[in-house]
Design a protein around this motif. Structure first.
Motif, PDB file in Angstrom:
ATOM      1  N   ILE B 158      18.257  -7.218 -31.628  1.00 11.33           N
ATOM      2  CA  ILE B 158      17.083  -7.369 -32.100  1.00 11.33           C
ATOM      3  C   ILE B 158      16.872  -8.025 -33.186  1.00 11.33           C
ATOM      4  O   ILE B 158      17.964  -8.453 -33.902  1.00 11.33           O
ATOM      5  N   ASN B 160      16.420  -8.171 -36.671  1.00 13.38           N
ATOM      6  CA  ASN B 160      16.469  -7.323 -37.806  1.00 13.38           C
ATOM      7  C   ASN B 160      15.952  -7.843 -39.160  1.00 13.38           C
ATOM      8  O   ASN B 160      15.167  -7.214 -39.799  1.00 13.38           O
ATOM      9  N   GLY B 163      12.223  -7.409 -38.322  1.00 12.32           N
ATOM     10  CA  GLY B 163      12.075  -5.653 -38.420  1.00 12.32           C
ATOM     11  C   GLY B 163      11.816  -5.384 -39.986  1.00 12.32           C
ATOM     12  O   GLY B 163      10.799  -4.702 -40.294  1.00 12.32           O
ATOM     13  N   HIS B 293      12.429   0.047 -32.658  1.00 16.73           N
ATOM     14  CA  HIS B 293      12.955  -1.026 -31.723  1.00 16.73           C
ATOM     15  C   HIS B 293      13.472  -0.473 -30.393  1.00 16.73           C
ATOM     16  O   HIS B 293      13.758   0.724 -30.482  1.00 16.73           O
ATOM     17  N   ASP B 321      10.110  -6.153 -28.523  1.00 19.73           N
ATOM     18  CA  ASP B 321       9.274  -5.737 -29.518  1.00 19.73           C
ATOM     19  C   ASP B 321       9.808  -4.743 -30.443  1.00 19.73           C
ATOM     20  O   ASP B 321      10.417  -4.144 -30.460  1.00 19.73           O
ATOM     21  N   ILE B 322       9.240  -4.939 -31.712  1.00 23.68           N
ATOM     22  CA  ILE B 322       9.696  -4.228 -32.989  1.00 23.68           C
ATOM     23  C   ILE B 322       8.680  -4.157 -33.666  1.00 23.68           C
ATOM     24  O   ILE B 322       7.732  -4.734 -33.889  1.00 23.68           O
TER      25      ILE B 322
END
Lengths: 337, 337
Positions: B158, B160, B163, B293, B321-322
DNA sequence: TTGAAAGCGCTAACAC
DNA sequence: GTGTTAGCGCTTTCAA
């Protein structure tokens, strides 16, 4: 992928010798051993587990079925299972039943087809008859959290009645007389047993339960939230209570969340108790008073029993320690606030 | 245990025919098929997966390595993995690395020896060199939450930075300028990336971080508790802050617990943010604002990519997608209380 | 549509 | 100590 033959060829020995070395047999000359090990390293060779299992008639594997690994309770259980299995030189293979009879059957069949030495099964949906059939077919199969008639020796359960009796005692000791119960809507023995334990404690103290304060829901956060809503309504209709005993920690967390949202302070206004002592019981605010039971002991014993059965031995079931963990979600009513 | 020969004998056909029936081949007469199915039922017969895998040179199995199933994050991941695997006719086998290099190696070797079609690996302890070696040896191996040079195509992560950038933006938007960070003491890329995301958002708003308010701990409840203690001390020494951004939900839960214990109200006095959006983020009080997430998407894609590679195909990585989940642990400082 | 038989990679009994 | 070889339960080719 390299085979044992390739290794034998490079090491200039026979496949039998390679097999001996790789299986730790002592009857091999140092020279041969070295050559084999060198060849193995060179080829980065690992014995084929499938072929091994076939020749051996034994997969050195223990199979586990749980309902759903996203449930931390089972995650914990599997963790301890793997540790116990590893200690006796077995590897673990895990499958999920997803609270569905067909999936449970698939999961068990899968493990059977893999020739597992032992099997630890948590399956609540399969009917007794089918399950009995499996128990008969697989003599190393151990059942968790379910008692099946005729196979009691291979069923591992915690004592839910005693566990919840502890909750009852604690609440009563702290002056609670009007107690609501948020139970599980799943039709499993646990739910009834926990309520029974609570009632037992109440009965011993000549307290009668208000049956309309028993609410059943799916045993998760949302269920608890929803149950609390219903209880709040009942309270407004005159069904008072000072404590909510919940089937498990999820329901307790949901209950607390809803009560807090509605303006009740926990534990000042209403006390809440859970069951299982999951990680989250320490994350709530206030931290949750709940019942601890030894997932690790159960997992270990299950594995050990299964392995013992595989070796035609027997281990007797023993009692699991169960205890109340006092955190901050229960108020002592006998003390001025 | 019954074998295919027993079935053949009872059904009065050859083993080849039994195999055909049980594998769904069409070239079998109805009569033969029926006889086989009847015999199968009679014997309660299941094909031996080990023998099948050996003959087939394919185990129809996907292997998964995670660090620890008692961590709900991995429980979730494995759940979705099994669903995805099942959909493509594969079964899953799960092993744990337990944050230990040797165990991680054992876990991977175990899966290799079982001839898995595909492998999904979360292993943070194995060094790059050994891991590269495995990636080369097992072309269907997919890495999760780790980027390995030279194998980027098979690493799923993901974002990060983005995010945590969301977290930064949210806090800044709500008027927070003095922000503490409780990070993970594990030396993994994630930890640095999340802090980087936060700093990026701060930088864009000309806010400088007080580096002494960065505290690293084991990424669990106790770590958060402990980190909060340290932060409280710093606060008393004059390092003020209005919000604590945490590496993950566990740390956030621990932080909240400690702050509450010390008499701070959340979010009135101090805001707290987590990361991962685990189940427990909804169990805390107040419910935790955190970053969500898609574990399900990652798991699915990992399985699909692995299977595609097995079939010599390729699936491209895509973006996950986050998003920020706004619950109640962040106060808007621009609004009067 | 069916069956005989070779072979998947390994283990273990047996012979040397 | 070491090698040869049968066989574990299944799939699949080849021939019928």
């Amino acid at each position: 992928m390299a085979t044992i033959r390739d290794v034998a060829q490079i090491a200039n020995v026979s496949v039998a010798t390679v097999s001996r070395v790789l299986n730790g047999s002592s009857k091999v000359s140092d020279k041969a051993r070295e050559a084999v090990l060198k060849a193995q390293k060179e080829l980065d060779f690992v014995l084929n587990a499938n072929a091994r299992a076939l020749a051996h008639q034994d997969s050195e594997t223990i199979g586990v079925v749980v309902s759903d690994l996203s449930d931390p309770y089972f995650g914990l259980m599997v963790k301890y299972c793997e540790n116990a299995a590893r200690q006796s030189g077995n590897s673990l293979i895990v499958t999920q039943g997803f609270h569905d009879e067909q999936r449970e059957i698939m999961a068990i069949d899968n493990l059977i087809s893999r020739n597992c030495r032992g099997m630890i099964v948590h399956a609540l949906r399969i009917d007794d008859e089918k399950l009995s059939h499996y128990m008969q077919k697989v003599p190393t199969m151990i059942l968790i959290n379910r008692t099946l008639k005729g196979f009691e020796e291979r069923c591992l359960n915690i004592d839910n009645v005693s566990g919840y009796y502890l909750v009852g005692q604690e609440l009563i000791k702290k002056g609670h007389k009007k107690i609501a119960f948020v139970g599980s809507s799943h039709t499993i023995a646990d739910a009834a047993e926990r309520l029974e334990g609570l009632k037992k404690a109440l009965l011993e103290n000549d307290i009668k339960m208000d049956e309309s304060l028993i609410v059943l829901r799916e045993p998760y956060l949302e269920g608890g939230f929803d149950a609390a809503s219903e209880l709040i309504e009942k309270m407004q209709q005159g069904h008072k209570f000072t404590a909510v005993a919940c089937y498990n920690d999820y329901l307790a967390a949901g209950t607390m969340a809803r009560l807090t949202e509605a303006g009740y302070k926990i534990p000042e206004d209403i006390s809440v108790v859970g069951f299982d002592d999951l990680y989250l019981a320490r994350c709530t605010n206030p931290p949750l008073t709940t019942v601890h039971h030894p997932v690790d002991q159960i997992a270990c014993l299950a594995i050990e029993m299964s392995i013992a059965l595989f070796k035609q031995k027997h281990i007797k079931k023993n009692h699991f320690d169960i205890s109340l963990v006092q955190r901050k979600s229960v108020r002592d009513l006998s003390v001025a606030n």
